[in-house]
Design a protein around this motif. Structure first.
Motif, PDB file in Angstrom:
ATOM      1  N   GLY A 133       0.831  -1.195   0.000  1.00  0.00           N
ATOM      2  CA  GLY A 133       0.000   0.000   0.000  1.00  0.00           C
ATOM      3  C   GLY A 133       0.862   1.240   0.000  1.00  0.00           C
ATOM      4  O   GLY A 133       2.096   1.167   0.001  1.00  0.00           O
ATOM      5  N   SER A 134       0.198   2.396   0.010  1.00  0.00           N
ATOM      6  CA  SER A 134       0.892   3.677  -0.046  1.00  0.00           C
ATOM      7  C   SER A 134       0.491   4.536   1.152  1.00  0.00           C
ATOM      8  O   SER A 134      -0.694   4.805   1.367  1.00  0.00           O
ATOM      9  CB  SER A 134       0.533   4.393  -1.353  1.00  0.00           C
ATOM     10  N   LEU A 135       1.474   4.960   1.920  1.00  0.00           N
ATOM     11  CA  LEU A 135       1.252   5.788   3.107  1.00  0.00           C
ATOM     12  C   LEU A 135       1.184   7.259   2.731  1.00  0.00           C
ATOM     13  O   LEU A 135       2.012   7.745   1.960  1.00  0.00           O
ATOM     14  CB  LEU A 135       2.398   5.583   4.109  1.00  0.00           C
ATOM     15  N   GLY A 136       0.214   7.947   3.305  1.00  0.00           N
ATOM     16  CA  GLY A 136       0.107   9.387   3.113  1.00  0.00           C
ATOM     17  C   GLY A 136      -0.389  10.050   4.375  1.00  0.00           C
ATOM     18  O   GLY A 136      -0.984   9.399   5.239  1.00  0.00           O
ATOM     19  N   TYR A 137      -0.154  11.341   4.492  1.00  0.00           N
ATOM     20  CA  TYR A 137      -0.617  12.095   5.651  1.00  0.00           C
ATOM     21  C   TYR A 137      -0.625  13.569   5.313  1.00  0.00           C
ATOM     22  O   TYR A 137       0.128  14.024   4.454  1.00  0.00           O
ATOM     23  CB  TYR A 137       0.265  11.856   6.889  1.00  0.00           C
ATOM     24  N   TRP A 138      -1.508  14.303   5.953  1.00  0.00           N
ATOM     25  CA  TRP A 138      -1.516  15.761   5.864  1.00  0.00           C
ATOM     26  C   TRP A 138      -2.140  16.319   7.132  1.00  0.00           C
ATOM     27  O   TRP A 138      -3.015  15.714   7.736  1.00  0.00           O
ATOM     28  CB  TRP A 138      -2.214  16.278   4.612  1.00  0.00           C
ATOM     29  N   LEU A 139      -1.611  17.452   7.546  1.00  0.00           N
ATOM     30  CA  LEU A 139      -2.051  18.092   8.789  1.00  0.00           C
ATOM     31  C   LEU A 139      -2.230  19.586   8.580  1.00  0.00           C
ATOM     32  O   LEU A 139      -1.564  20.181   7.732  1.00  0.00           O
ATOM     33  CB  LEU A 139      -1.004  17.879   9.891  1.00  0.00           C
ATOM     34  N   GLU A 140      -3.100  20.175   9.403  1.00  0.00           N
ATOM     35  CA  GLU A 140      -3.251  21.617   9.366  1.00  0.00           C
ATOM     36  C   GLU A 140      -1.907  22.258   9.714  1.00  0.00           C
ATOM     37  O   GLU A 140      -1.097  21.680  10.438  1.00  0.00           O
ATOM     38  CB  GLU A 140      -4.345  22.084  10.322  1.00  0.00           C
ATOM     39  N   LYS A 141      -1.702  23.462   9.192  1.00  0.00           N
ATOM     40  CA  LYS A 141      -0.394  24.102   9.351  1.00  0.00           C
ATOM     41  C   LYS A 141      -0.007  24.311  10.813  1.00  0.00           C
ATOM     42  O   LYS A 141       1.155  24.172  11.181  1.00  0.00           O
ATOM     43  CB  LYS A 141      -0.357  25.431   8.598  1.00  0.00           C
ATOM     44  N   SER A 142      -0.988  24.603  11.696  1.00  0.00           N
ATOM     45  CA  SER A 142      -0.649  24.841  13.102  1.00  0.00           C
ATOM     46  C   SER A 142      -0.142  23.573  13.795  1.00  0.00           C
ATOM     47  O   SER A 142       0.445  23.652  14.873  1.00  0.00           O
ATOM     48  CB  SER A 142      -1.857  25.399  13.863  1.00  0.00           C
ATOM     49  N   ALA A 143      -0.319  22.414  13.169  1.00  0.00           N
ATOM     50  CA  ALA A 143       0.159  21.144  13.743  1.00  0.00           C
ATOM     51  C   ALA A 143       1.539  20.751  13.224  1.00  0.00           C
ATOM     52  O   ALA A 143       2.106  19.758  13.676  1.00  0.00           O
ATOM     53  CB  ALA A 143      -0.846  20.024  13.444  1.00  0.00           C
ATOM     54  N   TRP A 144       2.080  21.519  12.296  1.00  0.00           N
ATOM     55  CA  TRP A 144       3.392  21.203  11.739  1.00  0.00           C
ATOM     56  C   TRP A 144       4.477  21.414  12.794  1.00  0.00           C
ATOM     57  O   TRP A 144       4.375  22.266  13.668  1.00  0.00           O
ATOM     58  CB  TRP A 144       3.699  22.079  10.538  1.00  0.00           C
ATOM     59  N   GLY A 145       5.533  20.623  12.684  1.00  0.00           N
ATOM     60  CA  GLY A 145       6.701  20.805  13.537  1.00  0.00           C
ATOM     61  C   GLY A 145       6.538  20.276  14.952  1.00  0.00           C
ATOM     62  O   GLY A 145       7.377  20.535  15.803  1.00  0.00           O
ATOM     63  N   LYS A 146       5.480  19.518  15.210  1.00  0.00           N
ATOM     64  CA  LYS A 146       5.226  18.991  16.554  1.00  0.00           C
ATOM     65  C   LYS A 146       5.325  17.467  16.610  1.00  0.00           C
ATOM     66  O   LYS A 146       4.941  16.857  17.596  1.00  0.00           O
ATOM     67  CB  LYS A 146       3.840  19.443  17.029  1.00  0.00           C
ATOM     68  N   ALA A 147       5.813  16.853  15.515  1.00  0.00           N
ATOM     69  CA  ALA A 147       5.993  15.404  15.405  1.00  0.00           C
ATOM     70  C   ALA A 147       4.676  14.630  15.386  1.00  0.00           C
ATOM     71  O   ALA A 147       4.658  13.427  15.583  1.00  0.00           O
ATOM     72  CB  ALA A 147       6.930  14.859  16.477  1.00  0.00           C
ATOM     73  N   TYR A 148       3.559  15.310  15.096  1.00  0.00           N
ATOM     74  CA  TYR A 148       2.276  14.608  14.988  1.00  0.00           C
ATOM     75  C   TYR A 148       2.245  13.694  13.763  1.00  0.00           C
ATOM     76  O   TYR A 148       1.677  12.605  13.827  1.00  0.00           O
ATOM     77  CB  TYR A 148       1.114  15.591  14.919  1.00  0.00           C
ATOM     78  N   ALA A 149       2.819  14.129  12.653  1.00  0.00           N
ATOM     79  CA  ALA A 149       2.828  13.287  11.452  1.00  0.00           C
ATOM     80  C   ALA A 149       3.570  11.991  11.736  1.00  0.00           C
ATOM     81  O   ALA A 149       3.100  10.907  11.383  1.00  0.00           O
ATOM     82  CB  ALA A 149       3.464  14.025  10.275  1.00  0.00           C
ATOM     83  N   PHE A 150       4.717  12.088  12.379  1.00  0.00           N
ATOM     84  CA  PHE A 150       5.487  10.888  12.723  1.00  0.00           C
ATOM     85  C   PHE A 150       4.684   9.987  13.653  1.00  0.00           C
ATOM     86  O   PHE A 150       4.578   8.782  13.429  1.00  0.00           O
ATOM     87  CB  PHE A 150       6.816  11.269  13.390  1.00  0.00           C
ATOM     88  N   GLU A 151       4.103  10.558  14.697  1.00  0.00           N
ATOM     89  CA  GLU A 151       3.365   9.774  15.691  1.00  0.00           C
ATOM     90  C   GLU A 151       2.168   9.063  15.058  1.00  0.00           C
ATOM     91  O   GLU A 151       1.932   7.879  15.301  1.00  0.00           O
ATOM     92  CB  GLU A 151       2.899  10.706  16.809  1.00  0.00           C
ATOM     93  N   ALA A 152       1.420   9.774  14.222  1.00  0.00           N
ATOM     94  CA  ALA A 152       0.254   9.181  13.572  1.00  0.00           C
ATOM     95  C   ALA A 152       0.668   8.113  12.556  1.00  0.00           C
ATOM     96  O   ALA A 152       0.092   7.021  12.518  1.00  0.00           O
ATOM     97  CB  ALA A 152      -0.577  10.268  12.891  1.00  0.00           C
ATOM     98  N   ALA A 153       1.673   8.424  11.742  1.00  0.00           N
ATOM     99  CA  ALA A 153       2.118   7.459  10.726  1.00  0.00           C
ATOM    100  C   ALA A 153       2.717   6.213  11.368  1.00  0.00           C
ATOM    101  O   ALA A 153       2.476   5.095  10.911  1.00  0.00           O
ATOM    102  CB  ALA A 153       3.130   8.115   9.788  1.00  0.00           C
ATOM    103  N   GLN A 154       3.467   6.377  12.450  1.00  0.00           N
ATOM    104  CA  GLN A 154       4.048   5.227  13.142  1.00  0.00           C
ATOM    105  C   GLN A 154       2.942   4.300  13.648  1.00  0.00           C
ATOM    106  O   GLN A 154       3.027   3.079  13.498  1.00  0.00           O
ATOM    107  CB  GLN A 154       4.909   5.713  14.298  1.00  0.00           C
ATOM    108  N   ALA A 155       1.888   4.872  14.209  1.00  0.00           N
ATOM    109  CA  ALA A 155       0.773   4.063  14.705  1.00  0.00           C
ATOM    110  C   ALA A 155       0.053   3.353  13.559  1.00  0.00           C
ATOM    111  O   ALA A 155      -0.300   2.169  13.668  1.00  0.00           O
ATOM    112  CB  ALA A 155      -0.198   4.944  15.483  1.00  0.00           C
ATOM    113  N   LEU A 156      -0.147   4.052  12.457  1.00  0.00           N
ATOM    114  CA  LEU A 156      -0.835   3.437  11.317  1.00  0.00           C
ATOM    115  C   LEU A 156       0.006   2.334  10.694  1.00  0.00           C
ATOM    116  O   LEU A 156      -0.523   1.288  10.300  1.00  0.00           O
ATOM    117  CB  LEU A 156      -1.208   4.484  10.273  1.00  0.00           C
ATOM    118  N   ILE A 157       1.309   2.532  10.609  1.00  0.00           N
ATOM    119  CA  ILE A 157       2.184   1.483  10.069  1.00  0.00           C
ATOM    120  C   ILE A 157       2.072   0.225  10.928  1.00  0.00           C
ATOM    121  O   ILE A 157       1.947  -0.888  10.397  1.00  0.00           O
ATOM    122  CB  ILE A 157       3.652   1.971   9.994  1.00  0.00           C
TER     123      ILE A 157
END
Length: 184
Positions: free
Chosen positions: A95-119
């Protein structure tokens, strides 16, 4: 048990709740994608976003889950949807992993945390063994997230970006289940 039989899976991380997306999430997604800084990094989104297109896309997510072709999760922080993380384009065990977050959530490691859980979810619950992902070459922050997740950069390619209405260079990555950290 396979992910197909878990249509209401919720994943709790240290700071986030991941829950399957639903049609009502379309309004919040429209708000987030109305920010050019977010949408310009999404190759398949349009800018300005089309409300009907987003509503139609979100209304298809439940069937994708049942069919086993995509697992899409709303990312919530403190009860507010701040983005989406998903694995789509599922064929066999890939499959193909993707993610996007609102700009105010950038730089807080939320993308990493969410993607790690989904993986972890797709490798251990859905039976996938290989993921691909990518990012626009002018989005190195996303590349750092993928590298931290264990993805290996494998190539670059030209890709038409609907949001930018031009061809961009995409950096392509791959992650094999046997190459992941045991916590994934």
């Amino acid at each position: 048990m396979t992910a197909r039989s878990i249509p209401h899976a919720f994943i709790q991380t240290a700071r986030l709740l991941l829950r399957p997306t639903s049609a009502p999430d379309a309004e919040r997604a429209f708000e987030i994608q109305s920010d050019w800084n977010v949408t310009r990094m999404l190759s398949n989104a349009t800018y300005p976003p089309g409300r009907q297109d987003i509503e139609s896309w979100f209304s298809s997510h439940g069937q994708e889950w049942v069919d086993g072709t995509a697992y899409r999760f709303a990312i919530e922080q403190a009860g507010r949807m701040i983005g989406v993380v998903d694995v789509d384009g599922i064929s066999g065990v890939e499959g193909s992993l993707g993610y996007w977050l609102e700009k105010s959530a950038w730089g807080k490691a939320y993308a990493f945390e969410a993607a790690q859980a989904l993986i972890g979810f797709v490798f251990h619950e859905a039976g996938l063994t290989r993921l691909e992902s990518g990012h626009a070459s002018d989005n190195p922050a996303s590349g750092r997230v993928l590298t931290k997740l264990g993805f290996a950069r494998i190539d670059t390619r030209e890709l038409f970006s609907r949001s930018r209405r031009e061809t961009i260079i995409q950096c392509c990555y791959m992650l094999e289940k046997e190459c992941t950290h045991p916590s994934l």
